[in-house]
Scaffold this motif. Structure first.
Motif, PDB file in Angstrom:
ATOM      1  N   TYR A 115       0.840  -1.205   0.000  1.00 54.72           N
ATOM      2  CA  TYR A 115       0.000   0.000   0.000  1.00 54.72           C
ATOM      3  C   TYR A 115       0.873   1.253   0.000  1.00 54.72           C
ATOM      4  O   TYR A 115       0.638   2.191  -0.775  1.00 54.72           O
ATOM      5  N   ALA A 116       1.885   1.254   0.875  1.00 54.27           N
ATOM      6  CA  ALA A 116       2.765   2.417   0.982  1.00 54.27           C
ATOM      7  C   ALA A 116       3.488   2.693  -0.327  1.00 54.27           C
ATOM      8  O   ALA A 116       3.571   3.845  -0.787  1.00 54.27           O
ATOM      9  N   LEU A 117       4.003   1.644  -0.942  1.00 54.44           N
ATOM     10  CA  LEU A 117       4.736   1.820  -2.202  1.00 54.44           C
ATOM     11  C   LEU A 117       3.807   2.282  -3.318  1.00 54.44           C
ATOM     12  O   LEU A 117       4.194   3.106  -4.159  1.00 54.44           O
ATOM     13  N   ALA A 159       4.349   5.827  -5.090  1.00 51.68           N
ATOM     14  CA  ALA A 159       4.554   5.837  -6.540  1.00 51.68           C
ATOM     15  C   ALA A 159       3.556   6.733  -7.256  1.00 51.68           C
ATOM     16  O   ALA A 159       3.874   7.332  -8.283  1.00 51.68           O
ATOM     17  N   THR A 160       2.351   6.830  -6.740  1.00 55.41           N
ATOM     18  CA  THR A 160       1.300   7.596  -7.424  1.00 55.41           C
ATOM     19  C   THR A 160       1.095   9.006  -6.873  1.00 55.41           C
ATOM     20  O   THR A 160       0.696   9.903  -7.606  1.00 55.41           O
ATOM     21  N   GLN A 161       1.394   9.204  -5.561  1.00 55.48           N
ATOM     22  CA  GLN A 161       1.111  10.506  -4.958  1.00 55.48           C
ATOM     23  C   GLN A 161       2.318  11.178  -4.316  1.00 55.48           C
ATOM     24  O   GLN A 161       2.239  12.341  -3.937  1.00 55.48           O
ATOM     25  N   GLY A 162       3.409  10.453  -4.173  1.00 54.87           N
ATOM     26  CA  GLY A 162       4.566  11.043  -3.512  1.00 54.87           C
ATOM     27  C   GLY A 162       4.429  10.960  -1.997  1.00 54.87           C
ATOM     28  O   GLY A 162       3.674  10.152  -1.471  1.00 54.87           O
ATOM     29  N   LEU A 184      11.224   8.673  -0.857  1.00 58.37           N
ATOM     30  CA  LEU A 184      11.553   7.663  -1.860  1.00 58.37           C
ATOM     31  C   LEU A 184      11.079   8.123  -3.240  1.00 58.37           C
ATOM     32  O   LEU A 184       9.937   8.560  -3.402  1.00 58.37           O
ATOM     33  N   ASP A 185      11.963   8.040  -4.217  1.00 62.34           N
ATOM     34  CA  ASP A 185      11.637   8.419  -5.585  1.00 62.34           C
ATOM     35  C   ASP A 185      10.424   7.627  -6.078  1.00 62.34           C
ATOM     36  O   ASP A 185      10.312   6.418  -5.829  1.00 62.34           O
ATOM     37  N   GLN A 186       9.510   8.293  -6.791  1.00 63.89           N
ATOM     38  CA  GLN A 186       8.277   7.642  -7.206  1.00 63.89           C
ATOM     39  C   GLN A 186       8.516   6.481  -8.177  1.00 63.89           C
ATOM     40  O   GLN A 186       7.854   5.443  -8.101  1.00 63.89           O
ATOM     41  N   ARG A 189       9.883  -1.074  -6.713  1.00 61.68           N
ATOM     42  CA  ARG A 189       9.890  -1.873  -5.495  1.00 61.68           C
ATOM     43  C   ARG A 189       8.526  -2.515  -5.235  1.00 61.68           C
ATOM     44  O   ARG A 189       8.437  -3.606  -4.659  1.00 61.68           O
ATOM     45  N   PHE A 190       7.463  -1.835  -5.656  1.00 55.24           N
ATOM     46  CA  PHE A 190       6.130  -2.428  -5.525  1.00 55.24           C
ATOM     47  C   PHE A 190       6.060  -3.715  -6.330  1.00 55.24           C
ATOM     48  O   PHE A 190       5.619  -4.754  -5.832  1.00 55.24           O
TER      49      PHE A 190
END
Length: 202
Positions: free
Chosen positions: A132-134, A138-141, A173-175, A181-182
């Motif tokens: 969920y976090a990743l 990735a989508t919202q920063g 973490l870079d998006q 990583r997801f």
């Protein structure tokens, strides 16, 4: 005449955590958020190296993370030699962030195990919240929302807090790296986190 105690509102004010305390908490959270991802864990351990100078629980968690890292490296070497990944039968030799849109639409549909909490509440395994976090990173920063406290039906919002904590732990973490990583975690998390592993069929 009976004396009545007068409550001093100033005594109810709790001091804000110090900058060093916040840094320690963030470092520990980042190591936990890395889970079994050796790349993410190595980065988190390197960033948390300042904890070596301060005795206490945070330093113990840093040492535990290093021990976990050694275990992961040994397991990876064994898997490479045998060709079998004991954690997940879906592990791949390489991953691509181009899979992110496809797999990020699937992870919540998996049959995740439930873990009981006080008051009848339930949460999912840690890997669910890492995914969920990743996805959110990735989508919202970075997470800019307030940490939830109470659930709609009363009691602590364990689910909302677990999601918030996991997302906040990977701030910065870079998006694109989060998307990569997801995908990696989706295919590599342990099948034991699910009642039935249907990752390959969804």
């Amino acid at each position: 005449m009976a004396l009545t105690a007068t409550r001093n509102p100033a005594l109810d004010i709790r001091p804000e955590p110090s900058e060093s305390s916040r840094a320690s908490d963030a470092a520990v959270a980042a190591m936990h958020a890395a889970g079994d991802d050796t790349e993410a864990l190595a980065e988190a351990i390197a960033a948390a190296s300042f904890l070596d100078a301060t005795p206490g629980e945070s330093r113990q968690k840093l040492r535990a993370a290093r021990a976990h890292m050694r275990t992961l490296v040994a397991a990876a070497a064994k898997a490479a030699a045998s060709g079998v990944n004991e954690r997940s039968p879906h592990a791949k030799a390489e991953y691509s962030a181009t899979e992110f849109e496809t797999v990020s639409a699937k992870y919540e549909k998996l049959n995740w195990r439930m873990i009981s909490k006080p008051g009848g509440a339930t949460v999912k395994p840690d890997d669910f919240y890492r995914l969920y976090a990743l996805q959110m990173q990735a989508t919202q920063g970075d997470n800019t929302t307030e940490r939830p406290m109470w659930a709609e039906r009363g009691g602590l919002d364990f689910e909302g807090r677990a999601r918030w904590d996991a997302w906040t732990a990977i701030s910065g973490l870079d998006q694109e790296k989060a998307a990569y990583r997801f995908v990696k975690l989706y295919w590599e998390f342990a099948a034991a986190a699910l009642y039935k592993d249907a990752r390959a069929t969804l």
